[in-house]
Design a protein around this motif. Structure first.
Motif, PDB file in Angstrom:
ATOM      1  N   GLU A 132      -1.060 -26.347 -11.619  1.00 55.81           N
ATOM      2  CA  GLU A 132      -1.993 -26.136 -13.033  1.00 55.81           C
ATOM      3  C   GLU A 132      -2.645 -24.926 -12.570  1.00 55.81           C
ATOM      4  O   GLU A 132      -3.378 -24.877 -11.590  1.00 55.81           O
ATOM      5  CB  GLU A 132      -2.808 -27.145 -13.277  1.00 55.81           C
ATOM      6  CG  GLU A 132      -3.689 -27.099 -14.230  1.00 55.81           C
ATOM      7  CD  GLU A 132      -4.685 -28.149 -14.550  1.00 55.81           C
ATOM      8  OE1 GLU A 132      -4.647 -29.135 -15.665  1.00 55.81           O
ATOM      9  OE2 GLU A 132      -5.701 -28.360 -13.515  1.00 55.81           O
ATOM     10  N   VAL A 133      -2.627 -23.767 -13.378  1.00 55.68           N
ATOM     11  CA  VAL A 133      -3.099 -22.592 -13.279  1.00 55.68           C
ATOM     12  C   VAL A 133      -4.309 -22.601 -14.066  1.00 55.68           C
ATOM     13  O   VAL A 133      -4.123 -22.787 -15.577  1.00 55.68           O
ATOM     14  CB  VAL A 133      -1.998 -21.614 -13.837  1.00 55.68           C
ATOM     15  CG1 VAL A 133      -2.835 -20.305 -13.486  1.00 55.68           C
ATOM     16  CG2 VAL A 133      -0.855 -21.665 -12.916  1.00 55.68           C
ATOM     17  N   TRP A 134      -5.387 -21.850 -13.634  1.00 55.84           N
ATOM     18  CA  TRP A 134      -6.440 -21.892 -14.440  1.00 55.84           C
ATOM     19  C   TRP A 134      -6.568 -20.684 -14.987  1.00 55.84           C
ATOM     20  O   TRP A 134      -6.952 -19.462 -14.591  1.00 55.84           O
ATOM     21  CB  TRP A 134      -7.867 -21.982 -13.366  1.00 55.84           C
ATOM     22  CG  TRP A 134      -8.004 -23.433 -13.221  1.00 55.84           C
ATOM     23  CD1 TRP A 134      -6.978 -24.348 -12.994  1.00 55.84           C
ATOM     24  CD2 TRP A 134      -9.377 -24.200 -12.903  1.00 55.84           C
ATOM     25  NE1 TRP A 134      -7.614 -25.784 -12.759  1.00 55.84           N
ATOM     26  CE2 TRP A 134      -9.086 -25.511 -12.591  1.00 55.84           C
ATOM     27  CE3 TRP A 134     -10.472 -23.881 -13.023  1.00 55.84           C
ATOM     28  CZ2 TRP A 134     -10.025 -26.444 -12.346  1.00 55.84           C
ATOM     29  CZ3 TRP A 134     -11.629 -24.709 -12.717  1.00 55.84           C
ATOM     30  CH2 TRP A 134     -11.344 -26.051 -12.620  1.00 55.84           C
ATOM     31  N   ARG A 135      -6.071 -20.462 -16.302  1.00 53.73           N
ATOM     32  CA  ARG A 135      -5.929 -19.190 -16.971  1.00 53.73           C
ATOM     33  C   ARG A 135      -7.314 -18.455 -17.108  1.00 53.73           C
ATOM     34  O   ARG A 135      -8.140 -19.200 -17.672  1.00 53.73           O
ATOM     35  CB  ARG A 135      -5.412 -19.549 -18.299  1.00 53.73           C
ATOM     36  CG  ARG A 135      -4.997 -18.076 -19.155  1.00 53.73           C
ATOM     37  CD  ARG A 135      -4.818 -18.478 -20.614  1.00 53.73           C
ATOM     38  NE  ARG A 135      -3.241 -18.645 -20.626  1.00 53.73           N
ATOM     39  CZ  ARG A 135      -2.566 -19.977 -21.044  1.00 53.73           C
ATOM     40  NH1 ARG A 135      -3.617 -20.809 -21.298  1.00 53.73           N
ATOM     41  NH2 ARG A 135      -1.572 -20.025 -20.891  1.00 53.73           N
ATOM     42  N   GLU A 175      -3.797 -16.270 -12.019  1.00 54.15           N
ATOM     43  CA  GLU A 175      -2.426 -16.399 -12.490  1.00 54.15           C
ATOM     44  C   GLU A 175      -1.537 -15.126 -11.805  1.00 54.15           C
ATOM     45  O   GLU A 175      -0.276 -15.459 -11.483  1.00 54.15           O
ATOM     46  CB  GLU A 175      -2.400 -15.989 -14.124  1.00 54.15           C
ATOM     47  CG  GLU A 175      -3.175 -16.955 -14.913  1.00 54.15           C
ATOM     48  CD  GLU A 175      -3.435 -16.462 -16.289  1.00 54.15           C
ATOM     49  OE1 GLU A 175      -2.489 -16.450 -17.012  1.00 54.15           O
ATOM     50  OE2 GLU A 175      -4.393 -16.056 -16.708  1.00 54.15           O
ATOM     51  N   LYS A 191       4.718 -24.443 -14.605  1.00 52.86           N
ATOM     52  CA  LYS A 191       3.272 -24.404 -14.639  1.00 52.86           C
ATOM     53  C   LYS A 191       2.683 -25.017 -15.969  1.00 52.86           C
ATOM     54  O   LYS A 191       3.179 -24.989 -17.007  1.00 52.86           O
ATOM     55  CB  LYS A 191       2.929 -22.806 -14.722  1.00 52.86           C
ATOM     56  CG  LYS A 191       3.587 -21.980 -13.550  1.00 52.86           C
ATOM     57  CD  LYS A 191       3.413 -20.593 -13.841  1.00 52.86           C
ATOM     58  CE  LYS A 191       4.090 -19.705 -12.974  1.00 52.86           C
ATOM     59  NZ  LYS A 191       3.991 -18.241 -13.343  1.00 52.86           N
ATOM     60  N   TYR A 193      -1.116 -25.003 -18.017  1.00 50.06           N
ATOM     61  CA  TYR A 193      -2.491 -24.141 -18.042  1.00 50.06           C
ATOM     62  C   TYR A 193      -3.840 -24.664 -18.348  1.00 50.06           C
ATOM     63  O   TYR A 193      -3.740 -25.664 -19.349  1.00 50.06           O
ATOM     64  CB  TYR A 193      -2.251 -22.920 -18.995  1.00 50.06           C
ATOM     65  CG  TYR A 193      -1.005 -22.030 -18.344  1.00 50.06           C
ATOM     66  CD1 TYR A 193      -1.521 -20.874 -17.371  1.00 50.06           C
ATOM     67  CD2 TYR A 193       0.318 -22.186 -18.771  1.00 50.06           C
ATOM     68  CE1 TYR A 193      -0.349 -20.053 -16.956  1.00 50.06           C
ATOM     69  CE2 TYR A 193       1.234 -21.419 -18.035  1.00 50.06           C
ATOM     70  CZ  TYR A 193       0.923 -20.309 -17.165  1.00 50.06           C
ATOM     71  OH  TYR A 193       1.716 -19.685 -16.833  1.00 50.06           O
ATOM     72  N   ASP A 195      -7.687 -23.504 -19.639  1.00 45.80           N
ATOM     73  CA  ASP A 195      -8.431 -22.402 -19.778  1.00 45.80           C
ATOM     74  C   ASP A 195      -9.884 -22.377 -19.011  1.00 45.80           C
ATOM     75  O   ASP A 195     -10.595 -23.383 -19.174  1.00 45.80           O
ATOM     76  CB  ASP A 195      -8.675 -22.176 -21.464  1.00 45.80           C
ATOM     77  CG  ASP A 195      -7.497 -21.656 -22.287  1.00 45.80           C
ATOM     78  OD1 ASP A 195      -6.823 -21.006 -21.560  1.00 45.80           O
ATOM     79  OD2 ASP A 195      -7.507 -21.941 -23.362  1.00 45.80           O
TER      80      ASP A 195
END
Length: 247
Positions: A132-135, A175, A191, A193, A195
């Motif tokens: 999980e990418v913290w955009r 990212e 991935k 995401y 925010d």
């Protein structure tokens, strides 16, 4: 372990490396243990006439407020318990009268880090094939060996009773870090995401004035890639030149 590289040059210095290494720590018991250990270490340093070095934070926990200029002498409004604890420890050290140097550090990267720290966590998630990418989240990465080199420079010229930011000065989107790891590790990665915009700037004005060697470390937009590559090489045993191309 990393400080052992310069320990022989600075016999009159005590570096305090105890305490939580997680910027999201909230345990009052953990903070209490660090405070007690800090009191003991300061007493010994004062009695022996030694310099006390404390590792604080330049993370968003300290400088994340939009009202903070990211400078050592500017206002800070810590946004969580960890940041408030570190700021309180800095005040305790100043009030103690011990000769001291406080380093506010960016996000350290190097071998032998704890699993919960940023780079081990990201590498483990990338290797798992899902992350999980913290955009919008940014981190200022700095190689632990560069921190040691800068600390050595500051101690050599006897900087005392100062708070100094030690970071690369470049906030990098998480990212981008994940994308570089994905290319280097050649792992199919799923991935998702979230925010979570978070960016803060760390001023290197004081560090550059006190330790001109900072100009030799190659800080800039691509520095984080070299930091990640050195970490992967150190933790996998694969020479840098043999890592898969990130191009």
């Amino acid at each position: 372990m990393n400080l052992a590289r310069i320990a022989g040059k600075h016999h009159d210095v005590v570096a305090f490396a105890a305490g939580s290494s997680s910027t999201v720590a909230t345990s009052s018991d953990e903070f209490g243990r660090e405070t007690a250990a800090l009191h003991d270490a300061i007493r010994r340093c004062r009695a022996e006439g030694r310099m006390f070095v404390y590792f604080s934070t330049a993370s968003a926990a300290m400088y994340g407020s939009p009202d903070s200029p990211g400078t050592e002498d500017g206002p800070v409004f810590p946004g969580n318990a960890y940041g408030r604890h570190k700021l309180a420890m800095e005040a305790l050290i100043r009030a103690s009268g011990v000769a001291h140097l406080v380093l506010r550090l960016g996000h350290l990267v190097g071998p032998d880090q704890r699993p919960h720290q940023m780079m081990p966590t990201l590498v483990a998630q990338v290797r798992s094939g899902e992350i999980e990418v913290w955009r919008g989240a940014h981190r200022d990465l700095i190689d632990v060996l560069d921190v040691v080199r800068l600390l050595d420079a500051l101690l050599t010229i006897k900087v005392s009773d100062e708070v100094v930011n030690v970071a690369s000065g470049v906030p990098v989107p998480v990212e981008d870090v994940v994308a570089h790891l994905e290319k280097r590790l050649h792992v199919p990665l799923r991935k998702t995401y979230r925010d979570a915009y978070a960016r803060h700037d760390i001023s290197l004005t004081k560090l550059s004035r006190l330790a001109p060697v900072v100009r030799e470390l190659g800080f800039g937009p691509d520095y984080y890639r070299r930091v990640v590559d050195r970490y992967l090489s150190a933790t996998t045993g694969v020479p840098l030149e043999d890592l898969p191309s990130a191009g």
